[in-house]
Design a protein around this motif. Structure first.
Motif, PDB file in Angstrom:
ATOM      1  N   ASP A 195      12.296   3.300  -6.235  1.00  0.00           N
ATOM      2  CA  ASP A 195      13.505   2.465  -6.255  1.00  0.00           C
ATOM      3  C   ASP A 195      13.764   1.839  -4.891  1.00  0.00           C
ATOM      4  O   ASP A 195      14.180   0.676  -4.795  1.00  0.00           O
ATOM      5  CB  ASP A 195      14.721   3.297  -6.672  1.00  0.00           C
ATOM      6  CG  ASP A 195      14.762   3.560  -8.174  1.00  0.00           C
ATOM      7  OD1 ASP A 195      14.113   2.795  -8.919  1.00  0.00           O
ATOM      8  OD2 ASP A 195      15.421   4.521  -8.594  1.00  0.00           O
ATOM      9  N   THR A 196      13.511   2.612  -3.826  1.00  0.00           N
ATOM     10  CA  THR A 196      13.700   2.087  -2.467  1.00  0.00           C
ATOM     11  C   THR A 196      12.725   0.961  -2.187  1.00  0.00           C
ATOM     12  O   THR A 196      13.086  -0.082  -1.618  1.00  0.00           O
ATOM     13  CB  THR A 196      13.526   3.214  -1.434  1.00  0.00           C
ATOM     14  OG1 THR A 196      14.490   4.242  -1.676  1.00  0.00           O
ATOM     15  CG2 THR A 196      13.692   2.690  -0.014  1.00  0.00           C
ATOM     16  N   ILE A 197      11.467   1.159  -2.564  1.00  0.00           N
ATOM     17  CA  ILE A 197      10.456   0.116  -2.353  1.00  0.00           C
ATOM     18  C   ILE A 197      10.821  -1.139  -3.143  1.00  0.00           C
ATOM     19  O   ILE A 197      10.696  -2.267  -2.641  1.00  0.00           O
ATOM     20  CB  ILE A 197       9.068   0.640  -2.755  1.00  0.00           C
ATOM     21  CG1 ILE A 197       8.665   1.821  -1.845  1.00  0.00           C
ATOM     22  CG2 ILE A 197       8.017  -0.472  -2.681  1.00  0.00           C
ATOM     23  CD1 ILE A 197       7.376   2.510  -2.250  1.00  0.00           C
ATOM     24  N   MET A 198      11.292  -0.959  -4.361  1.00  0.00           N
ATOM     25  CA  MET A 198      11.712  -2.101  -5.170  1.00  0.00           C
ATOM     26  C   MET A 198      12.847  -2.870  -4.500  1.00  0.00           C
ATOM     27  O   MET A 198      12.857  -4.112  -4.470  1.00  0.00           O
ATOM     28  CB  MET A 198      12.148  -1.633  -6.555  1.00  0.00           C
ATOM     29  CG  MET A 198      11.021  -1.222  -7.471  1.00  0.00           C
ATOM     30  SD  MET A 198       9.978  -2.627  -7.969  1.00  0.00           S
ATOM     31  CE  MET A 198      11.146  -3.572  -8.965  1.00  0.00           C
ATOM     32  N   PRO A 239       2.149 -11.397   3.166  1.00  0.00           N
ATOM     33  CA  PRO A 239       2.773 -10.228   3.812  1.00  0.00           C
ATOM     34  C   PRO A 239       2.211  -8.926   3.239  1.00  0.00           C
ATOM     35  O   PRO A 239       1.867  -8.841   2.059  1.00  0.00           O
ATOM     36  CB  PRO A 239       4.254 -10.374   3.471  1.00  0.00           C
ATOM     37  CG  PRO A 239       4.438 -11.822   3.136  1.00  0.00           C
ATOM     38  CD  PRO A 239       3.156 -12.256   2.514  1.00  0.00           C
ATOM     39  N   VAL A 240       2.112  -7.929   4.100  1.00  0.00           N
ATOM     40  CA  VAL A 240       1.594  -6.616   3.693  1.00  0.00           C
ATOM     41  C   VAL A 240       2.613  -5.547   4.075  1.00  0.00           C
ATOM     42  O   VAL A 240       3.099  -5.513   5.209  1.00  0.00           O
ATOM     43  CB  VAL A 240       0.236  -6.315   4.361  1.00  0.00           C
ATOM     44  CG1 VAL A 240      -0.271  -4.939   3.924  1.00  0.00           C
ATOM     45  CG2 VAL A 240      -0.784  -7.400   4.023  1.00  0.00           C
ATOM     46  N   PHE A 241       2.912  -4.674   3.119  1.00  0.00           N
ATOM     47  CA  PHE A 241       3.812  -3.543   3.340  1.00  0.00           C
ATOM     48  C   PHE A 241       3.006  -2.250   3.268  1.00  0.00           C
ATOM     49  O   PHE A 241       2.248  -2.040   2.316  1.00  0.00           O
ATOM     50  CB  PHE A 241       4.910  -3.498   2.276  1.00  0.00           C
ATOM     51  CG  PHE A 241       5.967  -4.550   2.423  1.00  0.00           C
ATOM     52  CD1 PHE A 241       7.211  -4.240   2.948  1.00  0.00           C
ATOM     53  CD2 PHE A 241       5.719  -5.857   2.038  1.00  0.00           C
ATOM     54  CE1 PHE A 241       8.197  -5.206   3.080  1.00  0.00           C
ATOM     55  CE2 PHE A 241       6.690  -6.835   2.164  1.00  0.00           C
ATOM     56  CZ  PHE A 241       7.932  -6.510   2.689  1.00  0.00           C
ATOM     57  N   PHE A 242       3.177  -1.387   4.244  1.00  0.00           N
ATOM     58  CA  PHE A 242       2.576  -0.058   4.236  1.00  0.00           C
ATOM     59  C   PHE A 242       3.695   0.967   4.043  1.00  0.00           C
ATOM     60  O   PHE A 242       4.693   0.952   4.769  1.00  0.00           O
ATOM     61  CB  PHE A 242       1.863   0.248   5.552  1.00  0.00           C
ATOM     62  CG  PHE A 242       0.584  -0.516   5.758  1.00  0.00           C
ATOM     63  CD1 PHE A 242      -0.633   0.008   5.353  1.00  0.00           C
ATOM     64  CD2 PHE A 242       0.600  -1.765   6.372  1.00  0.00           C
ATOM     65  CE1 PHE A 242      -1.815  -0.690   5.543  1.00  0.00           C
ATOM     66  CE2 PHE A 242      -0.577  -2.472   6.578  1.00  0.00           C
ATOM     67  CZ  PHE A 242      -1.784  -1.938   6.158  1.00  0.00           C
ATOM     68  N   ALA A 243       3.521   1.858   3.075  1.00  0.00           N
ATOM     69  CA  ALA A 243       4.483   2.938   2.838  1.00  0.00           C
ATOM     70  C   ALA A 243       3.779   4.261   3.123  1.00  0.00           C
ATOM     71  O   ALA A 243       3.115   4.823   2.244  1.00  0.00           O
ATOM     72  CB  ALA A 243       5.011   2.895   1.412  1.00  0.00           C
ATOM     73  N   PRO A 244       3.869   4.780   4.348  1.00  0.00           N
ATOM     74  CA  PRO A 244       3.140   5.996   4.719  1.00  0.00           C
ATOM     75  C   PRO A 244       3.582   7.206   3.905  1.00  0.00           C
ATOM     76  O   PRO A 244       4.738   7.324   3.493  1.00  0.00           O
ATOM     77  CB  PRO A 244       3.480   6.188   6.200  1.00  0.00           C
ATOM     78  CG  PRO A 244       4.022   4.872   6.653  1.00  0.00           C
ATOM     79  CD  PRO A 244       4.651   4.255   5.461  1.00  0.00           C
ATOM     80  N   ALA A 245       2.631   8.122   3.698  1.00  0.00           N
ATOM     81  CA  ALA A 245       2.929   9.397   3.035  1.00  0.00           C
ATOM     82  C   ALA A 245       1.936  10.436   3.544  1.00  0.00           C
ATOM     83  O   ALA A 245       0.723  10.266   3.413  1.00  0.00           O
ATOM     84  CB  ALA A 245       2.833   9.264   1.518  1.00  0.00           C
ATOM     85  N   ILE A 249       0.867  -1.177   0.000  1.00  0.00           N
ATOM     86  CA  ILE A 249       0.000   0.000   0.000  1.00  0.00           C
ATOM     87  C   ILE A 249       0.897   1.218   0.000  1.00  0.00           C
ATOM     88  O   ILE A 249       1.535   1.555   0.995  1.00  0.00           O
ATOM     89  CB  ILE A 249      -0.964  -0.007   1.195  1.00  0.00           C
ATOM     90  CG1 ILE A 249      -1.826  -1.283   1.157  1.00  0.00           C
ATOM     91  CG2 ILE A 249      -1.853   1.237   1.180  1.00  0.00           C
ATOM     92  CD1 ILE A 249      -2.803  -1.416   2.305  1.00  0.00           C
ATOM     93  N   ALA A 250       0.987   1.848  -1.197  1.00  0.00           N
ATOM     94  CA  ALA A 250       1.921   2.953  -1.391  1.00  0.00           C
ATOM     95  C   ALA A 250       1.355   3.912  -2.434  1.00  0.00           C
ATOM     96  O   ALA A 250       1.215   3.532  -3.592  1.00  0.00           O
ATOM     97  CB  ALA A 250       3.276   2.408  -1.858  1.00  0.00           C
ATOM     98  N   PRO A 251       0.999   5.110  -2.023  1.00  0.00           N
ATOM     99  CA  PRO A 251       1.133   5.674  -0.678  1.00  0.00           C
ATOM    100  C   PRO A 251       0.023   5.187   0.254  1.00  0.00           C
ATOM    101  O   PRO A 251      -1.096   4.932  -0.186  1.00  0.00           O
ATOM    102  CB  PRO A 251       1.005   7.176  -0.923  1.00  0.00           C
ATOM    103  CG  PRO A 251       0.118   7.270  -2.132  1.00  0.00           C
ATOM    104  CD  PRO A 251       0.493   6.106  -3.000  1.00  0.00           C
ATOM    105  N   ALA A 252       0.377   5.089   1.533  1.00  0.00           N
ATOM    106  CA  ALA A 252      -0.612   4.776   2.565  1.00  0.00           C
ATOM    107  C   ALA A 252      -0.901   6.070   3.327  1.00  0.00           C
ATOM    108  O   ALA A 252      -0.052   6.573   4.069  1.00  0.00           O
ATOM    109  CB  ALA A 252      -0.082   3.707   3.512  1.00  0.00           C
ATOM    110  N   SER A 253      -2.065   6.629   3.118  1.00  0.00           N
ATOM    111  CA  SER A 253      -2.438   7.885   3.784  1.00  0.00           C
ATOM    112  C   SER A 253      -2.731   7.647   5.258  1.00  0.00           C
ATOM    113  O   SER A 253      -2.932   6.502   5.698  1.00  0.00           O
ATOM    114  CB  SER A 253      -3.664   8.488   3.108  1.00  0.00           C
ATOM    115  OG  SER A 253      -4.786   7.628   3.291  1.00  0.00           O
TER     116      SER A 253
END
Length: 412
Positions: A175-178, A122-128, A92-96
């Motif tokens: 790129d970081t998420i990748m 697995p679940v990844f959250f990328a906050p923004a 989930i990117a961006p995760a508000s």
């Protein structure tokens, strides 16, 4: 890349940084992944479904029922359960802030949150979000809860935000998420049974202390706090509840899910650690605490007069030894020893004298190790006499090695 052939469900939520999701989709598809995009209604104000559908080569989903010819009731059902089971990983990117709150509390009246609750992968959250939102106690608590459930948090980055403010809250770069996803699939990063440490209370000390001579001068050392901050972030990624007691550093604030107490002197660090020690399950003492402090700090700036100036010093409280004496069954303690000679012998003496379970040995004679570097080379000695040697690597990877050692001990 190891994402080749993987089925990745990308959740896109309402944030100005949603424009980065287009590049992330492109990178994933180019690497050979199958990508299914699920957007919230708010996300569509920032980037169109058509853009992401074109890049992913799949229709973008956003509602439980897809309408046909604009007539409600004649559409197809987007089965959230099947989507949750289809994915090898959900990102989930961006995760508000709104989406983080919904997922943390189990609300699911939109497709993305329903897919999240149905997922077995697995679940990844990328906050923004803006800096004050990111560091608000509510957001910090929601991130802590999501981590305690075994999810992975891709920490927001520091920089200029849409509001014009400077701080943490920027979506991690695609790129970081990748790189994180590649490492996850290639090395099993994050697959160290997070439930073992989920909810465990971890106390970490980091950085130097500053012992005042007068209002403008102090005694200190070269510690930057990088190792301790990396350890704190590594623990929080596997679901631990982390309290960080930090001496003065120039580092950005750690993950907002970490309770950080800023201190200056050795005495302040001692008081702060005492306040939470009894509740801690795991204690990692990585701070470089001053052994001595001026006995009589001056109230006014000391003027330069004499050619020779003497300063009376007195011992500080030995935090590791004091906590070691107070340690109860079920508590685990790890200390650090930075040595310049007779490294192994000195580290073993410290391990035994301070009733530690592990001692992490650094030698300043090892190139790339010790203060100031982004890398470290460690040897870990446990109270049973076992020695674990590690090659030179990034401090983030060193931190993960230490967490894995503790996990393996708790499993045994």
């Amino acid at each position: 890349m190891s994402v080749t052939g993987k089925r990745i469900l990308l959740g896109v939520t309402g944030s100005i940084s949603a424009y980065k999701s287009a590049l992330l989709v492109r990178l994933l598809v180019k690497a050979g992944a199958e990508v299914q995009v699920v957007m919230t209604e708010a996300a569509q104000a920032f980037i169109t479904p058509l853009t992401l559908a074109t890049l992913s080569k799949r229709p973008v989903l956003s509602t439980f029922v897809s309408s046909e010819s604009g007539r409600a009731g004649n559409g197809s059902w987007n089965n959230h359960v099947e989507l949750g089971l289809w994915a090898d990983v959900i990102v989930i990117a961006p995760a508000s802030a709104h989406t983080l709150a919904r997922c943390a509390t189990g609300l699911c009246n939109d497709l993305l949150s329903a897919v999240y609750l149905s997922a077995r992968c697995p679940v990844f959250f990328a906050p923004a979000m803006d800096v004050d939102m990111y560091h608000h106690p509510t957001t910090a608590e929601n991130l802590r809860k999501l981590k305690s459930f075994g999810n992975h948090i891709i920490q927001a980055e520091h920089g200029e935000l849409a509001s014009g403010l400077i701080g943490e809250g920027r979506l991690a770069e695609p790129d970081t998420i990748m790189q994180l996803l590649d490492k996850f699939f290639r090395l099993g990063y994050g697959n160290t049974e997070p439930s073992i440490l989920a909810g465990k209370r971890v106390l970490i000390t980091a950085g130097p202390t500053q012992e005042p001579i007068d209002p403008v001068r102090y005694i200190s050392n070269h510690s930057t706090g990088k190792m301790g901050y990396a350890i704190a972030n590594a623990f929080v990624k596997v679901g631990a509840t982390v309290s960080l007691v930090s001496g003065p550093t120039s580092l950005p604030l750690p993950d907002p899910g970490i309770q950080c107490t800023q201190v200056r002197s050795a005495q302040e660090m001692f008081v702060a650690t005492q306040a939470v020690f009894k509740e801690a399950d795991i204690i990692v003492l990585s701070a470089a605490v001053a052994d001595y402090t001026p006995a009589h700090p001056a109230d006014q700036k000391i003027k330069k007069k004499e050619s020779v100036f003497s300063l009376e010093l007195t011992k500080t409280t030995d935090i590791a030894a004091t906590l070691g004496n107070q340690k109860q069954p079920g508590q685990w303690m790890m200390g650090f020893a930075l040595e310049t000679n007779n490294e192994y012998e000195n580290a073993v003496k410290k391990l035994q004298a301070k009733n530690l379970d592990w001692i992490v040995l650094n030698s300043l004679r090892d190139e790339g190790a010790g203060f100031g570097h982004d890398t470290n080379k460690i040897t870990v000695i446990d109270k049973d006499g076992q020695t674990h040697k590690f090659a030179l690597k990034s401090k983030e990877d060193v931190a993960q090695d230490l967490v894995n050692l503790i996990i393996n001990k708790l499993k045994s």
